[in-house]
Write a protein that holds these residues in place. Structure first.
Motif, PDB file in Angstrom:
ATOM      1  N   ASP A 121      -5.392   0.244 -28.527  1.00 19.94           N
ATOM      2  CA  ASP A 121      -6.201   1.332 -28.283  1.00 19.94           C
ATOM      3  C   ASP A 121      -7.495   1.041 -28.401  1.00 19.94           C
ATOM      4  O   ASP A 121      -8.466   1.416 -27.679  1.00 19.94           O
ATOM      5  N   HIS A 122      -7.820   0.556 -29.769  1.00 21.51           N
ATOM      6  CA  HIS A 122      -9.272   0.051 -29.990  1.00 21.51           C
ATOM      7  C   HIS A 122      -9.734  -1.253 -29.770  1.00 21.51           C
ATOM      8  O   HIS A 122     -10.587  -1.736 -30.210  1.00 21.51           O
ATOM      9  N   GLY A 123      -8.988  -1.960 -28.707  1.00 21.26           N
ATOM     10  CA  GLY A 123      -9.496  -3.249 -28.369  1.00 21.26           C
ATOM     11  C   GLY A 123      -9.173  -4.438 -29.265  1.00 21.26           C
ATOM     12  O   GLY A 123      -9.685  -5.515 -28.967  1.00 21.26           O
ATOM     13  N   ALA A 124      -8.595  -4.098 -30.253  1.00 20.20           N
ATOM     14  CA  ALA A 124      -8.284  -5.282 -31.361  1.00 20.20           C
ATOM     15  C   ALA A 124      -7.159  -6.289 -30.955  1.00 20.20           C
ATOM     16  O   ALA A 124      -7.107  -7.569 -31.070  1.00 20.20           O
ATOM     17  N   TYR A 125      -6.222  -5.662 -30.396  1.00 21.97           N
ATOM     18  CA  TYR A 125      -4.970  -6.298 -30.019  1.00 21.97           C
ATOM     19  C   TYR A 125      -4.762  -6.168 -28.442  1.00 21.97           C
ATOM     20  O   TYR A 125      -4.773  -5.455 -27.775  1.00 21.97           O
ATOM     21  N   PRO A 126      -4.683  -7.558 -27.971  1.00 20.42           N
ATOM     22  CA  PRO A 126      -4.735  -7.736 -26.652  1.00 20.42           C
ATOM     23  C   PRO A 126      -3.539  -7.597 -25.781  1.00 20.42           C
ATOM     24  O   PRO A 126      -3.488  -7.351 -24.482  1.00 20.42           O
ATOM     25  N   PHE A 127      -2.515  -7.965 -26.461  1.00 20.06           N
ATOM     26  CA  PHE A 127      -1.208  -7.893 -25.596  1.00 20.06           C
ATOM     27  C   PHE A 127      -0.229  -6.482 -25.210  1.00 20.06           C
ATOM     28  O   PHE A 127       0.424  -6.082 -25.966  1.00 20.06           O
ATOM     29  N   TRP A 128      -0.913  -5.981 -24.151  1.00 20.87           N
ATOM     30  CA  TRP A 128      -0.226  -4.544 -23.897  1.00 20.87           C
ATOM     31  C   TRP A 128      -0.458  -4.290 -22.424  1.00 20.87           C
ATOM     32  O   TRP A 128      -1.291  -5.222 -21.867  1.00 20.87           O
ATOM     33  N   GLU A 129       0.091  -3.449 -21.800  1.00 17.83           N
ATOM     34  CA  GLU A 129       0.059  -3.254 -20.315  1.00 17.83           C
ATOM     35  C   GLU A 129       0.439  -1.742 -20.237  1.00 17.83           C
ATOM     36  O   GLU A 129       1.173  -1.087 -20.861  1.00 17.83           O
ATOM     37  N   THR A 130       0.066  -1.226 -19.067  1.00 18.19           N
ATOM     38  CA  THR A 130       0.569   0.177 -18.527  1.00 18.19           C
ATOM     39  C   THR A 130       1.857   0.157 -18.049  1.00 18.19           C
ATOM     40  O   THR A 130       1.989  -0.930 -17.076  1.00 18.19           O
ATOM     41  N   GLU A 131       2.795   0.639 -18.236  1.00 15.59           N
ATOM     42  CA  GLU A 131       4.084   1.065 -17.837  1.00 15.59           C
ATOM     43  C   GLU A 131       3.985   1.819 -16.627  1.00 15.59           C
ATOM     44  O   GLU A 131       3.517   3.203 -16.875  1.00 15.59           O
ATOM     45  N   PHE A 132       4.113   1.678 -15.188  1.00 14.60           N
ATOM     46  CA  PHE A 132       3.986   2.375 -13.944  1.00 14.60           C
ATOM     47  C   PHE A 132       5.209   2.827 -13.689  1.00 14.60           C
ATOM     48  O   PHE A 132       6.127   2.148 -13.513  1.00 14.60           O
ATOM     49  N   GLY A 133       5.563   4.145 -13.115  1.00 18.55           N
ATOM     50  CA  GLY A 133       6.416   4.619 -12.233  1.00 18.55           C
ATOM     51  C   GLY A 133       6.151   4.523 -10.822  1.00 18.55           C
ATOM     52  O   GLY A 133       5.041   5.335 -10.690  1.00 18.55           O
ATOM     53  N   TYR A 134       6.704   3.695 -10.018  1.00 19.07           N
ATOM     54  CA  TYR A 134       6.728   3.592  -8.700  1.00 19.07           C
ATOM     55  C   TYR A 134       7.471   4.516  -7.774  1.00 19.07           C
ATOM     56  O   TYR A 134       8.668   4.468  -7.862  1.00 19.07           O
ATOM     57  N   THR A 135       6.869   5.061  -6.685  1.00 20.00           N
ATOM     58  CA  THR A 135       7.684   5.733  -5.575  1.00 20.00           C
ATOM     59  C   THR A 135       7.130   5.143  -4.313  1.00 20.00           C
ATOM     60  O   THR A 135       5.749   5.117  -4.144  1.00 20.00           O
ATOM     61  N   ALA A 136       7.995   5.207  -3.240  1.00 19.68           N
ATOM     62  CA  ALA A 136       7.452   5.017  -1.930  1.00 19.68           C
ATOM     63  C   ALA A 136       7.101   6.053  -1.313  1.00 19.68           C
ATOM     64  O   ALA A 136       7.883   6.986  -0.813  1.00 19.68           O
ATOM     65  N   PRO A 196       0.891  -1.189   0.125  1.00 20.38           N
ATOM     66  CA  PRO A 196       0.194   0.155  -0.019  1.00 20.38           C
ATOM     67  C   PRO A 196       0.748   1.409   0.098  1.00 20.38           C
ATOM     68  O   PRO A 196       0.400   2.207  -0.437  1.00 20.38           O
ATOM     69  N   GLY A 197       2.199   1.121   0.329  1.00 22.74           N
ATOM     70  CA  GLY A 197       3.027   2.234   0.451  1.00 22.74           C
ATOM     71  C   GLY A 197       3.515   2.640  -0.854  1.00 22.74           C
ATOM     72  O   GLY A 197       4.109   3.883  -1.044  1.00 22.74           O
ATOM     73  N   LEU A 198       3.404   2.111  -2.049  1.00 25.04           N
ATOM     74  CA  LEU A 198       3.671   2.318  -3.426  1.00 25.04           C
ATOM     75  C   LEU A 198       2.827   2.956  -3.936  1.00 25.04           C
ATOM     76  O   LEU A 198       1.711   2.591  -4.269  1.00 25.04           O
ATOM     77  N   LEU A 199       3.228   4.246  -4.526  1.00 24.97           N
ATOM     78  CA  LEU A 199       2.421   5.246  -5.174  1.00 24.97           C
ATOM     79  C   LEU A 199       2.763   5.123  -6.860  1.00 24.97           C
ATOM     80  O   LEU A 199       3.782   5.187  -7.305  1.00 24.97           O
ATOM     81  N   PRO A 200       1.665   4.647  -7.691  1.00 24.26           N
ATOM     82  CA  PRO A 200       1.970   4.595  -8.986  1.00 24.26           C
ATOM     83  C   PRO A 200       1.631   5.940  -9.928  1.00 24.26           C
ATOM     84  O   PRO A 200       0.710   6.641  -9.622  1.00 24.26           O
ATOM     85  N   ARG A 201       2.218   5.913 -10.776  1.00 23.98           N
ATOM     86  CA  ARG A 201       2.285   7.005 -12.047  1.00 23.98           C
ATOM     87  C   ARG A 201       2.281   6.399 -13.446  1.00 23.98           C
ATOM     88  O   ARG A 201       3.137   5.818 -13.806  1.00 23.98           O
ATOM     89  N   PRO A 202       1.094   6.484 -13.973  1.00 23.55           N
ATOM     90  CA  PRO A 202       0.993   5.813 -15.419  1.00 23.55           C
ATOM     91  C   PRO A 202       2.023   6.655 -16.381  1.00 23.55           C
ATOM     92  O   PRO A 202       1.985   8.031 -16.427  1.00 23.55           O
ATOM     93  N   ILE A 203       2.987   5.912 -16.976  1.00 21.85           N
ATOM     94  CA  ILE A 203       3.923   6.372 -17.834  1.00 21.85           C
ATOM     95  C   ILE A 203       3.849   6.114 -19.353  1.00 21.85           C
ATOM     96  O   ILE A 203       3.736   7.158 -20.061  1.00 21.85           O
ATOM     97  N   ALA A 204       3.200   5.049 -19.634  1.00 23.52           N
ATOM     98  CA  ALA A 204       3.298   4.864 -21.202  1.00 23.52           C
ATOM     99  C   ALA A 204       2.245   3.637 -21.216  1.00 23.52           C
ATOM    100  O   ALA A 204       1.996   2.847 -20.354  1.00 23.52           O
ATOM    101  N   PHE A 205       1.657   3.655 -22.544  1.00 25.80           N
ATOM    102  CA  PHE A 205       0.908   2.453 -22.963  1.00 25.80           C
ATOM    103  C   PHE A 205       2.028   1.607 -23.605  1.00 25.80           C
ATOM    104  O   PHE A 205       2.329   1.953 -24.689  1.00 25.80           O
ATOM    105  N   PHE A 206       2.244   0.521 -23.096  1.00 25.81           N
ATOM    106  CA  PHE A 206       3.412  -0.365 -23.366  1.00 25.81           C
ATOM    107  C   PHE A 206       2.851  -1.651 -24.244  1.00 25.81           C
ATOM    108  O   PHE A 206       2.189  -2.216 -23.682  1.00 25.81           O
ATOM    109  N   LEU A 207       3.467  -1.857 -25.315  1.00 24.85           N
ATOM    110  CA  LEU A 207       3.046  -2.920 -26.485  1.00 24.85           C
ATOM    111  C   LEU A 207       3.935  -3.989 -26.287  1.00 24.85           C
ATOM    112  O   LEU A 207       5.346  -3.628 -26.105  1.00 24.85           O
TER     113      LEU A 207
END
Length: 496
Positions: free
Chosen positions: A436-451, A289-300
Motif C-alpha cells: 500500500d505504501h509502495g515498498a512491495y511491488p508484486f500486487w494487483e487489483t482483483e476485478f469482478g467483470y460482468t458483460a 469494451p462490453g465488459l464492466l470492471p468492479r474493484p474487489i480486492a487489493f490482491f497480493l
C-alpha cells in the motif's frame, strides 16, 4: 538525608506498583443499569415492548460502560485475540438473549470509526461482540442492550460477564469490573427505553421478514469463471452466501483470468451473459469494451522457491537477471549450489501478467523449454530450465517437488506450505502495508467483470456487493488480502 531517600523511594515504589504490579494497560467495565422493562403500573395502554409484533416475555435493559482505566493508551493490537478476529471484547448475558443493542456514548469521537460497518460490532444470541477499539487513557464508551429471557421469567438474572485479555505491562494487562460513581438520570433512562424500543421493533420486523435471510439475498444460478488465484476466496464466499441465501446456486469453471475474460466477452456478444461473472487478476484487454470492471480486492502475490534453494530475499535486479537467464545457479545470489529452474503460469494468466508488469518491468517472460520442469527438452538451447503450469496450485506443487525451483502465486495459496520459502523483494515482505505504501511491488487489483450492467437485484450484483462490504470482505482479509475501500490509498485499486 533519610527524608530525601524516602522522597525518592516512596514514589519509586508507587510507580513500580502502578506500572508493573498493577499493570499499565487496563480495560474496565461497569454495569450502570440492569433493570426490567415491563409495565410497573397497569394501564389501559399497552407498554412499549407489548406493542411489538412479537412481544417479549421478560424484557430487561442493561447499560454497560467500557473504559480505559489503566495508565497507557490501548491500541487495536493490545487485544489478545487472533489477528483475523475483529471482535476484541465479548459480553455474555447468562439466561438471556440479546434482542437489540446500541452504542449510546463515546467520550472521544475518534472511536466512532471502530463501530462503523465492518468494525466487528455484532450480536450473537446471548452475546454482544465489541470491536477492538483504540482508547486513550480515561476514554470510555457505553453499550445499551435490550434483552429477553431464554428460560422463562426469573426473579433475578446473573450479572453480565465480560471477557477479554489486554496485553501490556510486565505481568500482562486484564479486564476488570469497576464501580460506578454516579447513577443514571430518570429522564435519560426514559429516553434510552424509547430508543431501544425502536431498535427492538426494527429487529423484530427484520427477523420476521424473508425468513431471517439478509435483505440483499438474491436467487438464481451464477456461473463463475476466471482467476485460479482468486478461486479459493470465491468458492468460500459463495458457500457462505448460500448458507444465508439458500435460493442461490453457484457453478465454477476457473481456468485463469485470460480464459475467463474471453469466455465472458464472447457470451456478451452472443447475448448469453446473464448469470455470468468473471474474476481477473488485473484489468481486461482493451478490445473488450462490453465488459464492466468492479474493484474487489487489493490482491497480493509472492515469489516462492523450493526450500533447498537457500534464499529468502532477492533484489529486483536479481529477479530480472534470473528470468533473463543471466543467473543460473542459486549460489550466485547467496544460496546453495543448485541449478535454478523457473516454474511459470501459462500465457493469459492474470498472475503471470501481474508478475511481468509489476516485477519484470513490463518485459514478457521467455518461452518454455521443458515439460517436466527438471530437464530441458531435446533440441532446446542451453540456459535456465523453464516450464509452465495452468493453475496456481499446480505451480506451487511443482515448486515444492522440484529442487532449485522458483515460481509465483497468490499469497494466501502459498502461505503455510512447508516445502516453500516466500521471497522478500528488496527486503520487503508481501504485506498489505508494504504494498500500500509502495515498498512491495508484486500486487494487483482483483476485478469482478460482468458483460454490461447487471440488474441491481440479480445474483451477480448481490454477490459482488457481498464480497466488498459484507461477510465476503472478511473472507478476503483471511487470505492476507484487503478490500479496496480499506486501503490507505484506495486509488490504487481503480482501473487505469
Amino acid at each position: 538525608m533519610a527524608l530525601a531517600t524516602l522522597g525518592v523511594v516512596v514514589p519509586g515504589i508507587a510507580a513500580f506498583y502502578e506500572f508493573v504490579v498493577k499493570g499499565r494497560k487496563r480495560l474496565g467495565y461497569r454495569v450502570q443499569m440492569d433493570t426490567t422493562a415491563t409495565n410497573v403500573v397497569e394501564t389501559d395502554d399497552p407498554g412499549v415492548f407489548d406493542q411489538l409484533r412479537e412481544p417479549l416475555v421478560d424484557p430487561t435493559l442493561v447499560l454497560l460502560r467500557i473504559e480505559n482505566n489503566g495508565q497507557t493508551h490501548i491500541d487495536e493490537d493490545d487485544y489478545a485475540v487472533l489477528h483475523d478476529k475483529k471482535a476484541g471484547v465479548t459480553i455474555t448475558f447468562p439466561d438471556r438473549k440479546v434482542v437489540g443493542m446500541v452504542v449510546t456514548e463515546l467520550s472521544d469521537d475518534g472511536m466512532r470509526s471502530s463501530f462503523e460497518d465492518g468494525g466487528g460490532l455484532a450480536v450473537k444470541g446471548s452475546r454482544i461482540l465489541l470491536p477492538k477499539v483504540p482508547m486513550n487513557r480515561g476514554a470510555h464508551y457505553k453499550v445499551l442492550a435490550a434483552l429477553d429471557t431464554m428460560n422463562g421469567k426469573m426473579d433475578q438474572y446473573p450479572p453480565p460477564k465480560v471477557a477479554c485479555t489486554i496485553k501490556g505491562g510486565v505481568t500482562g494487562g486484564k479486564i476488570q469490573e469497576t464501580r460506578s460513581r454516579t447513577g443514571t438520570p430518570k429522564r435519560v433512562i426514559a429516553l434510552i427505553v424509547f430508543l431501544v424500543a425502536i431498535v427492538v421493533a426494527q429487529l423484530v420486523v427484520f427477523t420476521q421478514s424473508n425468513n431471517g435471510a439478509p435483505l440483499d439475498c438474491a436467487s438464481g444460478h451464477l456461473n463463475v469463471t476466471g482467476s485460479t488465484a482468486f478461486a479459493p476466496i470465491a468458492r468460500e464466499a459463495a458457500k457462505s452466501y448460500q448458507d444465508l441465501c439458500p435460493d442461490a446456486t453457484f457453478g465454477f469453471d476457473m481456468r485463469g483470468s485470460g480464459e475467463g475474460l474471453q469466455f465472458l466477452d464472447q457470451a456478451g456478444r452472443d447475448g448469453k451473459a446473464d448469470g455470468q461473472l468473471t474474476f481477473s487478476d488485473g484489468e481486461k484487454p482493451d478490445d473488450m469494451p462490453g465488459l464492466l470492471p468492479r474493484p474487489i480486492a487489493f490482491f497480493l502475490f509472492t515469489l516462492v522457491v523450493n526450500k533447498d534453494s537457500g534464499v529468502a530475499d532477492l533484489t529486483g535486479d536479481q529477479i530480472e537477471r534470473i528470468y533473463q537467464g543471466k543467473i543460473t545457479n542459486w549460489r550466485a545470489v547467496g544460496g546453495n549450489d543448485l541449478a535454478i529452474r523457473l516454474i511459470s503460469r501459462n500465457p493469459g494468466s492474470g498472475t503471470r501478467n501481474a508478475f511481468q508488469r509489476r516485477v519484470l518491468g513490463g518485459v514478457r517472460e521467455p518461452g518454455t523449454n521443458s515439460d517436466d520442469c527438471r530437464n530441458r527438452d531435446p533440441g532446446s538451447p542451453p540456459g535456465v530450465v523453464r516450464c509452465a503450469r495452468d493453475s496456481t496450485d499446480a505451480v506451487l506443487r511443482t515448486v515444492e517437488s522440484t529442487p532449485g525451483a522458483m515460481g509465483y502465486s497468490e499469497l494466501g495459496a502459498a502461505t503455510g506450505r512447508a516445502g516453500l520459502t516466500a521471497i522478500r523483494i528488496d527486503g520487503h515482505p508481501a504485506t498489505v502495508d508494504e504494498a500500500d505504501h509502495g515498498a512491495y511491488p508484486f500486487w494487483e487489483t482483483e476485478f469482478g467483470y460482468t458483460a454490461g450492467e447487471p440488474a441491481a437485484n440479480s445474483l451477480a450484483a448481490s454477490f459482488l456487493r457481498y464480497l466488498t462490504n459484507q461477510v465476503g470482505a472478511d473472507i478476503i482479509r483471511s487470505y492476507g488480502d484487503r478490500p479496496c475501500a480499506e486501503l490507505a490509498n484506495p486509488q490504487l485499486c481503480r482501473p487505469t
